[in-house]
Design a protein around this motif. Structure first.
Motif, PDB file in Angstrom:
ATOM      1  N   ASP A 288      36.356  65.714  20.648  1.00  0.00           N
ATOM      2  CA  ASP A 288      35.987  64.300  20.642  1.00  0.00           C
ATOM      3  C   ASP A 288      35.094  63.970  21.831  1.00  0.00           C
ATOM      4  O   ASP A 288      34.154  63.181  21.727  1.00  0.00           O
ATOM      5  CB  ASP A 288      37.238  63.419  20.677  1.00  0.00           C
ATOM      6  N   TYR A 289      35.387  64.581  22.977  1.00  0.00           N
ATOM      7  CA  TYR A 289      34.574  64.340  24.171  1.00  0.00           C
ATOM      8  C   TYR A 289      33.155  64.873  23.977  1.00  0.00           C
ATOM      9  O   TYR A 289      32.174  64.198  24.308  1.00  0.00           O
ATOM     10  CB  TYR A 289      35.224  65.000  25.388  1.00  0.00           C
ATOM     11  N   VAL A 290      33.049  66.084  23.419  1.00  0.00           N
ATOM     12  CA  VAL A 290      31.729  66.661  23.163  1.00  0.00           C
ATOM     13  C   VAL A 290      30.954  65.799  22.177  1.00  0.00           C
ATOM     14  O   VAL A 290      29.748  65.547  22.356  1.00  0.00           O
ATOM     15  CB  VAL A 290      31.863  68.109  22.636  1.00  0.00           C
ATOM     16  N   ALA A 291      31.634  65.312  21.143  1.00  0.00           N
ATOM     17  CA  ALA A 291      30.976  64.443  20.157  1.00  0.00           C
ATOM     18  C   ALA A 291      30.476  63.171  20.820  1.00  0.00           C
ATOM     19  O   ALA A 291      29.396  62.666  20.491  1.00  0.00           O
ATOM     20  CB  ALA A 291      31.940  64.125  19.024  1.00  0.00           C
ATOM     21  N   MET A 292      31.257  62.621  21.754  1.00  0.00           N
ATOM     22  CA  MET A 292      30.856  61.423  22.476  1.00  0.00           C
ATOM     23  C   MET A 292      29.581  61.671  23.286  1.00  0.00           C
ATOM     24  O   MET A 292      28.674  60.826  23.333  1.00  0.00           O
ATOM     25  CB  MET A 292      31.984  60.975  23.403  1.00  0.00           C
ATOM     26  N   CYS A 293      29.494  62.832  23.922  1.00  0.00           N
ATOM     27  CA  CYS A 293      28.301  63.181  24.696  1.00  0.00           C
ATOM     28  C   CYS A 293      27.094  63.413  23.778  1.00  0.00           C
ATOM     29  O   CYS A 293      25.964  63.022  24.109  1.00  0.00           O
ATOM     30  CB  CYS A 293      28.561  64.422  25.539  1.00  0.00           C
ATOM     31  N   MET A 294      27.334  64.051  22.622  1.00  0.00           N
ATOM     32  CA  MET A 294      26.238  64.375  21.712  1.00  0.00           C
ATOM     33  C   MET A 294      25.629  63.135  21.065  1.00  0.00           C
ATOM     34  O   MET A 294      24.494  63.176  20.601  1.00  0.00           O
ATOM     35  CB  MET A 294      26.717  65.345  20.640  1.00  0.00           C
ATOM     36  N   VAL A 295      26.377  62.037  21.032  1.00  0.00           N
ATOM     37  CA  VAL A 295      25.807  60.783  20.526  1.00  0.00           C
ATOM     38  C   VAL A 295      24.556  60.425  21.323  1.00  0.00           C
ATOM     39  O   VAL A 295      23.552  59.960  20.774  1.00  0.00           O
ATOM     40  CB  VAL A 295      26.847  59.647  20.599  1.00  0.00           C
ATOM     41  N   HIS A 296      24.595  60.663  22.621  1.00  0.00           N
ATOM     42  CA  HIS A 296      23.438  60.365  23.478  1.00  0.00           C
ATOM     43  C   HIS A 296      22.359  61.427  23.315  1.00  0.00           C
ATOM     44  O   HIS A 296      21.171  61.103  23.163  1.00  0.00           O
ATOM     45  CB  HIS A 296      23.879  60.280  24.942  1.00  0.00           C
ATOM     46  N   LEU A 297      22.757  62.680  23.362  1.00  0.00           N
ATOM     47  CA  LEU A 297      21.764  63.756  23.322  1.00  0.00           C
ATOM     48  C   LEU A 297      21.054  63.838  21.974  1.00  0.00           C
ATOM     49  O   LEU A 297      19.931  64.344  21.897  1.00  0.00           O
ATOM     50  CB  LEU A 297      22.437  65.091  23.638  1.00  0.00           C
ATOM     51  N   ASN A 298      21.683  63.362  20.913  1.00  0.00           N
ATOM     52  CA  ASN A 298      21.058  63.371  19.586  1.00  0.00           C
ATOM     53  C   ASN A 298      20.178  62.148  19.349  1.00  0.00           C
ATOM     54  O   ASN A 298      19.585  62.012  18.268  1.00  0.00           O
ATOM     55  CB  ASN A 298      22.136  63.446  18.495  1.00  0.00           C
ATOM     56  N   ASP A 299      20.094  61.267  20.341  1.00  0.00           N
ATOM     57  CA  ASP A 299      19.241  60.083  20.230  1.00  0.00           C
ATOM     58  C   ASP A 299      17.801  60.491  20.550  1.00  0.00           C
ATOM     59  O   ASP A 299      17.438  60.668  21.719  1.00  0.00           O
ATOM     60  CB  ASP A 299      19.722  59.000  21.194  1.00  0.00           C
ATOM     61  N   ASN A 300      16.995  60.635  19.532  1.00  0.00           N
ATOM     62  CA  ASN A 300      15.620  61.106  19.724  1.00  0.00           C
ATOM     63  C   ASN A 300      14.739  60.097  20.453  1.00  0.00           C
ATOM     64  O   ASN A 300      13.671  60.457  20.964  1.00  0.00           O
ATOM     65  CB  ASN A 300      14.992  61.447  18.366  1.00  0.00           C
ATOM     66  N   ASP A 301      15.161  58.828  20.493  1.00  0.00           N
ATOM     67  CA  ASP A 301      14.381  57.829  21.229  1.00  0.00           C
ATOM     68  C   ASP A 301      14.586  57.958  22.737  1.00  0.00           C
ATOM     69  O   ASP A 301      13.701  57.594  23.521  1.00  0.00           O
ATOM     70  CB  ASP A 301      14.781  56.418  20.782  1.00  0.00           C
TER      71      ASP A 301
ATOM     72  N   VAL B 298      20.013  47.766  29.889  1.00  0.00           N
ATOM     73  CA  VAL B 298      19.090  48.885  29.701  1.00  0.00           C
ATOM     74  C   VAL B 298      19.849  50.041  29.060  1.00  0.00           C
ATOM     75  O   VAL B 298      20.927  50.397  29.507  1.00  0.00           O
ATOM     76  CB  VAL B 298      18.475  49.333  31.042  1.00  0.00           C
ATOM     77  N   VAL B 299      19.287  50.598  28.007  1.00  0.00           N
ATOM     78  CA  VAL B 299      19.909  51.725  27.303  1.00  0.00           C
ATOM     79  C   VAL B 299      18.973  52.927  27.364  1.00  0.00           C
ATOM     80  O   VAL B 299      17.783  52.800  27.066  1.00  0.00           O
ATOM     81  CB  VAL B 299      20.211  51.360  25.834  1.00  0.00           C
ATOM     82  N   SER B 300      19.523  54.083  27.792  1.00  0.00           N
ATOM     83  CA  SER B 300      18.725  55.329  27.837  1.00  0.00           C
ATOM     84  C   SER B 300      17.403  55.104  28.556  1.00  0.00           C
ATOM     85  O   SER B 300      16.345  55.393  27.998  1.00  0.00           O
ATOM     86  CB  SER B 300      18.485  55.861  26.429  1.00  0.00           C
TER      87      SER B 300
END
Length: 330
Positions: free
Chosen positions: A193-206, A328-330
């Motif tokens: 679940d923690y890895v999935a939480m981190c990947m939400v950000h890393l998978n954001d192509n913007d 501010v996001v990302s």
């Protein structure tokens, strides 16, 4: 078997909990959190169990302490010799140093900046040059060498149950324990679940882009070129150059702090990039040191929440005025 006989304090997964107090322990994992685990975790992530006696470690720390004293004495003697050669007192020599810096068109503040950003010296004066210090180190070393483990009686700062809990938590590989983003809570999550939480950000192509290779070597060359120009223009010293260009930089690490104040069912994460030992760690400190005084003087500067409230109290809001906040996001 012992785990089965005790009452579990695990928070059911995906269950939304309200009225959380500050410094709570929030268990979002499938791990059965028992009273002994909770008692241990309530001590906080900065808690350090009583260390075991380590003869080598004690002697090492003793010599590091003695080295600091020797360096201080060595520099004091060096200044005394320089003051004597110039025919002035030690007190006047300090003022003379500032005057020489002004004559070189280098204000004391800038001189302090230059001294701050350089590698720590590896020089160690001989303890034999300072008889009292040498006697102190030899006596304490002899006392440490004579200590036997069986003669020591250590009072642990953990109970037997807490020590057992510490051993158990160290053996669990499928959970992650993190501080919450706000509220000072401790959050336990399943690793997936923690890895999935981190990947939400890393998978954001913007906000992020996957690189084909590690650019550290390329960026190192760019930084080296920039710092070389700084030395040639007398903006930085050779010591600054060595400090600002790390020899073996590491890749910064991303981790997330769970925002349990927004959701307990599936908390979003606040991404944080740890730049320790990275290529830009020291250059960031250098830039921040120069920019900080300028930032403090900008009209838009806000220090913290209390500063915001102070600013708002000075503003007279008229009927029809609209107050706007943004994030501010990302």
């Amino acid at each position: 078997m012992g785990l089965q006989r005790e009452t579990s304090e695990r928070l059911p997964l995906k269950k939304v909990v309200t009225n959380l107090s500050l410094n709570s322990i929030i268990n979002l994992s499938s791990f059965n959190l028992l009273p002994r685990h909770r008692s241990l975790l309530e001590k906080g992530l900065s808690f350090v169990p009583t260390p075991h006696f380590n003869k080598f470690g004690w002697i090492k720390d003793l010599n590091l302490f003695a080295r600091r004293l020797a360096l201080h004495l060595f520099m004091e003697k060096k200044k005394e010799r320089e003051a004597k050669n110039l025919g002035v007192s030690s007190e006047d020599y300090v003022h003379l140093e500032n005057l020489l810096a002004l004559l070189d068109e280098c204000p004391p503040d800038s001189a302090n900046f230059s001294k701050k950003f350089k590698q720590k010296t590896k020089f160690t004066p001989s303890f034999s040059d300072f008889s009292n210090l040498e006697v102190f180190v030899n006596l304490v070393t002899s006392e440490i060498e004579s200590i036997r483990n069986k003669d020591l009686q250590w009072e642990s700062n953990l109970s037997q149950a807490e020590q057992l809990a510490l051993n158990e938590l160290q053996d669990v590989r499928n959970i992650v324990i993190k501080q919450s983003d706000k509220g000072g809570n401790l959050v336990i999550m399943d690793r997936d679940d923690y890895v999935a939480m981190c990947m939400v950000h890393l998978n954001d192509n913007d906000g992020y882009r996957k690189l084909r290779c590690d650019p550290t070597q390329l960026f190192t060359k760019d930084l080296q070129t920039l710092l070389t120009q700084g030395v040639q223009l007398n903006l930085i010293s050779d010591d600054n150059y060595k400090f600002l260009l790390p020899k073996y930089p590491t890749i910064p690490t991303l981790y997330c702090l769970p925002k349990t104040h927004k959701s307990l069912a599936s908390p979003p994460g606040r991404p944080i990039v740890s730049g320790n030992n990275s290529l830009t760690e020291h250059i960031s400190e250098f830039v921040d040191c120069y920019l900080r005084p300028l930032v403090l003087d900008t009209p838009s500067y806000i220090r913290d929440t209390q500063h915001v409230l102070q600013k708002l109290s000075e503003i007279h809001v008229l009927p029809g005025d609209i107050l706007v906040s943004l994030d501010v996001v990302s």
